[in-house]
Motif scaffolding. Sequence first.
Motif, PDB file in Angstrom:
ATOM      1  N   ALA A  43      27.230   8.018   1.723  1.00  0.00           N
ATOM      2  CA  ALA A  43      27.981   7.215   2.678  1.00  0.00           C
ATOM      3  C   ALA A  43      28.540   8.155   3.743  1.00  0.00           C
ATOM      4  O   ALA A  43      29.183   9.135   3.378  1.00  0.00           O
ATOM      5  CB  ALA A  43      29.114   6.471   1.969  1.00  0.00           C
ATOM      6  N   PRO A  44      28.284   7.899   5.025  1.00  0.00           N
ATOM      7  CA  PRO A  44      27.569   6.737   5.561  1.00  0.00           C
ATOM      8  C   PRO A  44      26.090   6.743   5.167  1.00  0.00           C
ATOM      9  O   PRO A  44      25.511   7.807   4.951  1.00  0.00           O
ATOM     10  CB  PRO A  44      27.736   6.893   7.079  1.00  0.00           C
ATOM     11  N   ALA A  45      25.536   5.542   5.089  1.00  0.00           N
ATOM     12  CA  ALA A  45      24.172   5.379   4.594  1.00  0.00           C
ATOM     13  C   ALA A  45      23.154   6.011   5.535  1.00  0.00           C
ATOM     14  O   ALA A  45      23.349   6.080   6.749  1.00  0.00           O
ATOM     15  CB  ALA A  45      23.866   3.891   4.430  1.00  0.00           C
ATOM     16  N   VAL A  46      22.074   6.469   4.939  1.00  0.00           N
ATOM     17  CA  VAL A  46      20.940   7.042   5.674  1.00  0.00           C
ATOM     18  C   VAL A  46      19.785   6.044   5.583  1.00  0.00           C
ATOM     19  O   VAL A  46      19.466   5.558   4.495  1.00  0.00           O
ATOM     20  CB  VAL A  46      20.530   8.395   5.056  1.00  0.00           C
ATOM     21  N   THR A  47      19.163   5.743   6.710  1.00  0.00           N
ATOM     22  CA  THR A  47      18.055   4.787   6.729  1.00  0.00           C
ATOM     23  C   THR A  47      16.787   5.433   6.179  1.00  0.00           C
ATOM     24  O   THR A  47      16.396   6.519   6.626  1.00  0.00           O
ATOM     25  CB  THR A  47      17.791   4.285   8.162  1.00  0.00           C
TER      26      THR A  47
END
Length: 203
Positions: A43-47
């Motif tokens: 987090a923050p998320a990675v695509t």
Amino acid sequence: MHHTGGPGWRITMDTCGPMLMALYLRDVSGLVGAGSPALSHVAPAVTAADHTMLTSGVGGTGALRDQWEVWWTRLLRGFPENPQDISPPDFPELAGMPALQRVAHAHYGAALTWSREQSQLYAMMAAQRETLGGHKILADLVQNREMELGRSARDFTLTIVEVPLSEQRAWFIEPNRLIMSSHLLDDQEIFRSYVQPVVELLV
């Protein structure tokens, strides 16, 4: 890095750049549930990206997962004494892992930027904790256990690696390591629920 200690015992809390890189590459590769223990997403998320074409000639996604898990285990064992960065463009540290080398080559710049940003955020958070005395709970856990047992703590070290994870929890890795969401200490009750059993085991 934070150190808490007493006669014969020491607890260290820090983050780890190479582990941050590894977690970024895991998530950008879509390797859900990879590694032992299987940590939650960052987090923050990675695509996630599709690496089917990139790795098809070197074993595909299955090989990529296996190679990432070997690398992750190596990083866990090496921390904190020997954290191993990876060096472009050939990534000799990943020798014998062609699928992982290809993914590292494709995403190295983004992974490095992300890991550096997270390390900077962690440093600011750790400095704020020092100012506010947020680490006092660690010494309290040891002292409370010593009082319960009626003796001083045995000699032990506990290394807590903090990384930015979506799930607020900690994972114990025998014999003396914890991987923990970097915001877990913000909620001392939840933090205590994960760390106290480990401290009780070691003290």
